[in-house]
Write a protein that holds these residues in place. Structure first.
Motif, PDB file in Angstrom:
ATOM      1  N   CYS A  46      56.789  17.890  58.801  1.00 51.28           N
ATOM      2  CA  CYS A  46      57.184  18.671  59.979  1.00 51.28           C
ATOM      3  C   CYS A  46      56.339  19.937  60.134  1.00 51.28           C
ATOM      4  N   GLY A  47      55.257  20.021  59.378  1.00 50.60           N
ATOM      5  CA  GLY A  47      54.353  21.161  59.533  1.00 50.60           C
ATOM      6  C   GLY A  47      54.907  22.462  59.015  1.00 50.60           C
ATOM      7  N   LEU A  48      55.785  22.383  58.004  1.00 45.82           N
ATOM      8  CA  LEU A  48      56.398  23.591  57.465  1.00 45.82           C
ATOM      9  C   LEU A  48      55.626  24.064  56.228  1.00 45.82           C
ATOM     10  N   PRO A  49      55.428  25.361  56.099  1.00 44.54           N
ATOM     11  CA  PRO A  49      56.095  26.461  56.824  1.00 44.54           C
ATOM     12  C   PRO A  49      55.387  26.956  58.078  1.00 44.54           C
ATOM     13  N   ASP A  50      54.208  26.428  58.407  1.00 41.99           N
ATOM     14  CA  ASP A  50      53.440  26.972  59.534  1.00 41.99           C
ATOM     15  C   ASP A  50      54.234  26.949  60.834  1.00 41.99           C
ATOM     16  N   ALA A  51      55.082  25.923  61.015  1.00 45.45           N
ATOM     17  CA  ALA A  51      55.787  25.761  62.289  1.00 45.45           C
ATOM     18  C   ALA A  51      56.743  26.908  62.582  1.00 45.45           C
ATOM     19  N   TRP A  52      57.240  27.587  61.557  1.00 40.15           N
ATOM     20  CA  TRP A  52      58.195  28.669  61.841  1.00 40.15           C
ATOM     21  C   TRP A  52      57.571  30.054  61.792  1.00 40.15           C
ATOM     22  N   MET A  53      56.294  30.160  61.556  1.00 47.33           N
ATOM     23  CA  MET A  53      55.671  31.472  61.503  1.00 47.33           C
ATOM     24  C   MET A  53      55.752  32.176  62.858  1.00 47.33           C
ATOM     25  N   GLY A  54      56.170  33.437  62.842  1.00 41.19           N
ATOM     26  CA  GLY A  54      56.292  34.216  64.069  1.00 41.19           C
ATOM     27  C   GLY A  54      57.534  33.935  64.881  1.00 41.19           C
ATOM     28  N   ARG A  55      58.453  33.138  64.330  1.00 40.18           N
ATOM     29  CA  ARG A  55      59.661  32.766  65.070  1.00 40.18           C
ATOM     30  C   ARG A  55      60.842  33.621  64.611  1.00 40.18           C
ATOM     31  N   ASP A  56      61.667  34.052  65.579  1.00 38.86           N
ATOM     32  CA  ASP A  56      62.906  34.755  65.242  1.00 38.86           C
ATOM     33  C   ASP A  56      63.980  33.790  64.765  1.00 38.86           C
ATOM     34  N   HIS A  57      63.992  32.608  65.365  1.00 41.91           N
ATOM     35  CA  HIS A  57      64.963  31.573  65.000  1.00 41.91           C
ATOM     36  C   HIS A  57      64.235  30.242  64.863  1.00 41.91           C
ATOM     37  N   PHE A  58      64.700  29.448  63.935  1.00 47.06           N
ATOM     38  CA  PHE A  58      64.142  28.109  63.762  1.00 47.06           C
ATOM     39  C   PHE A  58      65.300  27.183  63.437  1.00 47.06           C
ATOM     40  N   THR A  59      65.306  25.995  64.045  1.00 45.77           N
ATOM     41  CA  THR A  59      66.398  25.043  63.848  1.00 45.77           C
ATOM     42  C   THR A  59      65.848  23.739  63.289  1.00 45.77           C
ATOM     43  N   ALA A  60      66.379  23.342  62.151  1.00 45.48           N
ATOM     44  CA  ALA A  60      66.042  22.065  61.537  1.00 45.48           C
ATOM     45  C   ALA A  60      67.272  21.171  61.567  1.00 45.48           C
ATOM     46  N   ALA A  61      67.066  19.896  61.868  1.00 45.96           N
ATOM     47  CA  ALA A  61      68.174  18.936  61.921  1.00 45.96           C
ATOM     48  C   ALA A  61      67.843  17.747  61.038  1.00 45.96           C
ATOM     49  N   GLU A  62      68.887  17.154  60.498  1.00 47.82           N
ATOM     50  CA  GLU A  62      68.711  16.080  59.521  1.00 47.82           C
ATOM     51  C   GLU A  62      69.741  14.989  59.751  1.00 47.82           C
ATOM     52  N   LEU A  63      69.300  13.755  59.665  1.00 43.99           N
ATOM     53  CA  LEU A  63      70.202  12.611  59.661  1.00 43.99           C
ATOM     54  C   LEU A  63      70.254  12.085  58.238  1.00 43.99           C
ATOM     55  N   GLY A  64      71.380  12.314  57.550  1.00 48.61           N
ATOM     56  CA  GLY A  64      71.528  11.865  56.184  1.00 48.61           C
ATOM     57  C   GLY A  64      71.533  13.016  55.198  1.00 48.61           C
ATOM     58  N   PHE A  65      72.641  13.754  55.110  1.00 49.06           N
ATOM     59  CA  PHE A  65      72.734  14.923  54.235  1.00 49.06           C
ATOM     60  C   PHE A  65      72.665  14.524  52.765  1.00 49.06           C
ATOM     61  N   GLY A  66      73.372  13.436  52.411  1.00 49.06           N
ATOM     62  CA  GLY A  66      73.286  12.884  51.074  1.00 49.06           C
ATOM     63  C   GLY A  66      73.606  13.878  49.982  1.00 49.06           C
ATOM     64  N   THR A  67      72.665  14.033  49.026  1.00 49.64           N
ATOM     65  CA  THR A  67      72.844  14.953  47.910  1.00 49.64           C
ATOM     66  C   THR A  67      72.557  16.396  48.284  1.00 49.64           C
ATOM     67  N   GLY A  68      72.014  16.622  49.488  1.00 44.59           N
ATOM     68  CA  GLY A  68      71.609  17.958  49.892  1.00 44.59           C
ATOM     69  C   GLY A  68      70.212  18.325  49.423  1.00 44.59           C
ATOM     70  N   LEU A  69      69.461  17.375  48.875  1.00 49.08           N
ATOM     71  CA  LEU A  69      68.140  17.675  48.327  1.00 49.08           C
ATOM     72  C   LEU A  69      67.190  18.224  49.388  1.00 49.08           C
ATOM     73  N   ASN A  70      67.138  17.579  50.551  1.00 49.79           N
ATOM     74  CA  ASN A  70      66.226  18.065  51.590  1.00 49.79           C
ATOM     75  C   ASN A  70      66.563  19.489  52.003  1.00 49.79           C
ATOM     76  N   ILE A  71      67.846  19.782  52.103  1.00 45.64           N
ATOM     77  CA  ILE A  71      68.261  21.116  52.534  1.00 45.64           C
ATOM     78  C   ILE A  71      67.962  22.150  51.453  1.00 45.64           C
ATOM     79  N   ALA A  72      68.186  21.792  50.192  1.00 40.71           N
ATOM     80  CA  ALA A  72      67.852  22.715  49.108  1.00 40.71           C
ATOM     81  C   ALA A  72      66.358  23.012  49.094  1.00 40.71           C
ATOM     82  N   ALA A  73      65.529  21.991  49.270  1.00 40.84           N
ATOM     83  CA  ALA A  73      64.077  22.202  49.305  1.00 40.84           C
ATOM     84  C   ALA A  73      63.677  23.025  50.526  1.00 40.84           C
ATOM     85  N   LEU A  74      64.336  22.777  51.657  1.00 36.79           N
ATOM     86  CA  LEU A  74      64.062  23.556  52.863  1.00 36.79           C
ATOM     87  C   LEU A  74      64.424  25.017  52.650  1.00 36.79           C
TER      88      LEU A  74
END
Length: 609
Positions: A46-74
Motif C-alpha cells: 500500500c506504499g506505506l509509509p510514503d502514502a501518509w507523509m504530510g497527511r493530517d489523517h490517514f484511514t486504513a481498512a482491513e478485511l480479516g482482523f484475525g490475530t491482529g497481526l496486520n494492525i500491530a505491524a501497521l
C-alpha cells in the motif's frame, strides 16, 4: 460475549505453534514469517509509509482482523514514521473473533512488535455483534472493529479508506469475503488515490477490482507464494483546511462533541450562556444506564454500543465513577420474563446482564421481594468531573446565542441585541431544551419536548449500590441522590417542596430502609432542570443542514449515549469514519421520519451472518 459455536473461528494450533482456523481450514499467517509477509504484502503493497507523509489523517481498512497481526505491524510503522500531528483511523472486519488470550499467544512470536501488541491486547475489542471502537492514544490512532459479515460491515461503515488490506482466508475457502458485492463496496468506500494490497491473485478478484476503477498489478509474492496483487485508484487525494466549529451548550452533549473534535486535533469554541452543567447535566450524580428494549434489537444495540464506549471514555477521568453495576428493579410482574429476554440478547457480553433472584438482589441492596436485573457494565458518575475534564481545553465563550444565520457559506451566531458573536463553518446545537428555540424556522427540524425533573440528595455517610426502578438512588461520592420527578411540558426550574415529598415517597415505596436513613440524616438539597425528549424517545444526532448539526433529545440517557453520539457528530463534521453503523445512525438522524423509523425497526439484527 464469548463466541459460541456459530461465531467461533474453531481455533487450533499446529505443532509449530501457529494458529489455524478449523472453520476455514487455513492458517492465519505464513509459516515463512508472518510479520515479514505482512510488511511485504500489505504495508509495502500500500506504499506505506510514503502514502501518509504530510497527511493530517490517514484511514486504513482491513478485511480479516484475525490475530491482529496486520494492525500491530501497521501501528508499529505508524509510531515510527507518522507525520507530526497525524492521526490514524483503522477499520477492520472479523466474522469469527479470537479472544485476547489467543491473539496474545499468536502475536508473542514477534517481540519487535511488543509495544503495539501490548496496546492492542490491552484494548482488545469485544466479540459481540456490531461496531466496537478502541482508542490507542500512545499511537494517535483509533480502531473500529466490525464483528459480522463483510458485506454488511462495509455497507454500514461511513469511512473512506486510503489503504486496504484484503486479508481474509483464501477465495476458495471463504468466497463470501471476495464476492462481487464486497468488491463494489470496497470501491465505494475508497478515498481518492486509495491503494489496495492482497496476497491473492485470483482472477475473480483482479477482474472485480478492475471493473470498479482500480489499476491492478501483479507483484512478486512472499515466501512460497509466487505472486500477490497491488491496486490503486488513479484519482488524487486533495487535502481540505480544518473547519472552525462552534458548539452551543456545555452540558454532556456539548462536552462530548468538544472532546471528540479535540481527539481529532480540532479545538472547538463552546458557547454557554450560563455555566457548564447549567441544565440537565448539573446534578451531583448521574446513572449511566442503557435503554433496555426486549423487542427492538436496533434500539438495544445502539445503547449497548453507547454504554461500552461511555465506560471506556469515563474510566480515564479521575474521580468520575462513584459506583459500578446498576441494579434495575422490576416495575411490573412481566419484567421478570423481560429481564431474562434482555440478558440473552447477543449484543451483551456474557456477564453484562445478570438476572438476580430476590436473595441475590437483596445482597446488592435492600430486600425488595422481586429480584432484579444487574447491569454490570452500567455505573454511577459525577457529572462535574466529566464536564470539567472534557471542557478544560475548549475555547469557552460565556455568551448566549439567540439565533443562527447562514451567510456566504458560513454560519453566523447572533447574540443579544443582534450582536454577531462569530462566524464558523459548522455549528453543533447541543443545548438540550435550549436547542428548540434555535431550531425554529428550519425545515424538517426534530421535534423536541421539555420534561422537567427534580432530584434530591443528602451528603453524609450513606453507602448504597446504584439502583433504578422508575425512581433511582445513586451514590454521589459524598452521599446519595434520589428521585426524580418527570413532568412533561413543564419548563420551570425552581425546586419545590412538593416535588421533594414526591421523590421521598417514591423512594420509600421501594427502599423504605434507605428512605428512613435519608429522613434521619437531616438537610436535604434539591435541584430541578429541564431535559429534552423526542416522540420516539431516541436521541437526535447528525446533520440537519449544510454545516448545521444537532446532538440532543437525550432525555435521561444523556451520560450513556452522548460520548458515542458526540464522536458520530464530530466524524460527520470532519469527514472522518463514524463509530456508529449506518443503520443506527439512521435511527438517530435529525431527518428521520416515522416511516423510516418503522422500516428500520423491522429490519434484520445489527449483525448479518
Amino acid at each position: 460475549m464469548t463466541p459460541d459455536d456459530d461465531a467461533s473461528p474453531l481455533l487450533t494450533w499446529t505443532e509449530e505453534g501457529e494458529p489455524r482456523s478449523g472453520r476455514f481450514g487455513d492458517v492465519y499467517f505464513s509459516r515463512d514469517d508472518g510479520l515479514a509477509e505482512t510488511r511485504a504484502v500489505f504495508l509495502e503493497g500500500c506504499g506505506l509509509p510514503d502514502a501518509w507523509m504530510g497527511r493530517d489523517h490517514f484511514t486504513a481498512a482491513e478485511l480479516g482482523f484475525g490475530t491482529g497481526l496486520n494492525i500491530a505491524a501497521l501501528l508499529d510503522l505508524w509510531r515510527r514514521t507518522r507525520p507530526e500531528g497525524g492521526r490514524l483511523n483503522i477499520f477492520s472486519i472479523e466474522g469469527f473473533p479470537l479472544t485476547a488470550a489467543e491473539a496474545a499467544r499468536a502475536l508473542g512470536a514477534w517481540p519487535e512488535l511488543t509495544e503495539a501488541t501490548e496496546a492492542l491486547i490491552a484494548n482488545w475489542p469485544a466479540a459481540t455483534p456490531g461496531f466496537h471502537r478502541v482508542d490507542l492514544p500512545g499511537f494517535d490512532a483509533v480502531l473500529d472493529l466490525a464483528v459480522g459479515d463483510a458485506a454488511w460491515a462495509l455497507e454500514q461503515w461511513s469511512g473512506s479508506a486510503d489503504a486496504w488490506f484484503l486479508d481474509g482466508f483464501s477465495p476458495a475457502l471463504n468466497p463470501g469475503m471476495w464476492s462481487p458485492e464486497v468488491m463494489a463496496l470496497i470501491a465505494e468506500r475508497s478515498a481518492p488515490g486509495a491503494r489496495l494490497a492482497t496476497f491473492t491473485v485470483a482472477g475473480a478478484v483482479r477482474r472485480g477490482l478492475a471493473e470498479h476503477g482500480f489499476v491492478v498489478e501483479k507483484r512478486p509474492g512472499h515466501g512460497r507464494k509466487r505472486e500477490r496483487l497491488e491496486a490503486r485508484l488513479p484519482s488524487v487525494f486533495e487535502p481540505s483546511p480544518p473547519p472552525r466549529v462552534a458548539v452551543i451548550g456545555a452540558g454532556i452533549a456539548g462536552a462530548s462533541v468538544a472532546r471528540a473534535l479535540k481527539a481529532q486535533g480540532l479545538r472547538a469554541v463552546v458557547f454557554e450562556g450560563e455555566r457548564p452543567g447549567a441544565g440537565g447535566s448539573g446534578f451531583p450524580a448521574a446513572l449511566v444506564t442503557p435503554r433496555l428494549d426486549a423487542g427492538d434489537l436496533g434500539i438495544a444495540a445502539l445503547h449497548a454500543q453507547a454504554l461500552e464506549r461511555a465506560a471506556h471514555l469515563y474510566a480515564s477521568i479521575p474521580d468520575a465513577v462513584t459506583g459500578h453495576g446498576v441494579l434495575q428493579l422490576p416495575q411490573a410482574p412481566r419484567d421478570a420474563a423481560r429481564f431474562e429476554k434482555i440478558a440473552r440478547q447477543p449484543i451483551w457480553n456474557d456477564d453484562d446482564m445478570v438476572v438476580l433472584d430476590d436473595g441475590a438482589a437483596s445482597a446488592a441492596g435492600e430486600a425488595t421481594g422481586q429480584g432484579g436485573l444487574l447491569m454490570k457494565g452500567a455505573f454511577a458518575l459525577r457529572p462535574a468531573a466529566v464536564l470539567s475534564y472534557w471542557l478544560s481545553d475548549a475555547e469557552m465563550r460565556s455568551e448566549r446565542v439567540m439565533r443562527l444565520e447562514r451567510a456566504y457559506g458560513r454560519w453566523r451566531l447572533i447574540g443579544e441585541n443582534d450582536a454577531v458573536l462569530g462566524e464558523v463553518d459548522a455549528v453543533v446545537l447541543a443545548a438540550g431544551w435550549g436547542s428548540a428555540a434555535l431550531l425554529e424556522g428550519f425545515d424538517q427540524t426534530p421535534r423536541l419536548s421539555p420534561v422537567r425533573g427534580q432530584a434530591d440528595w443528602i451528603d453524609g455517610d450513606v453507602t448504597i449500590h446504584p439502583m433504578a426502578w422508575g425512581g433511582y438512588a445513586v451514590p454521589t461520592g459524598q452521599g446519595v441522590l434520589f428521585g426524580a420527578t418527570h413532568d412533561r411540558g413543564d419548563t420551570g426550574t425552581a425546586p419545590s417542596d412538593d416535588d421533594s415529598a414526591r421523590n421521598l415517597a417514591t423512594l420509600e415505596a421501594r427502599l423504605p430502609a434507605l428512605a428512613k436513613r435519608i429522613t434521619a440524616a437531616g438537610t436535604v438539597q434539591h435541584r430541578a432542570a429541564v431535559r429534552a425528549t423526542t416522540p420516539d424517545r431516541l436521541p437526535v444526532a447528525g446533520a440537519l443542514d449544510d454545516g448545521l448539526y444537532v446532538l440532543g433529545g437525550l432525555g435521561s440517557r444523556g451520560f450513556c449515549v452522548a460520548p458515542l453520539l458526540g464522536e458520530h457528530v464530530g466524524a460527520l463534521i470532519l469527514g472522518q469514519p463514524s463509530p456508529l453503523p449506518g443503520d443506527l445512525a439512521a435511527r438517530v438522524s435529525p431527518r428521520r421520519s416515522s416511516v423510516l423509523a418503522e422500516a428500520l425497526a423491522s429490519s434484520s439484527p445489527t449483525r448479518a451472518g
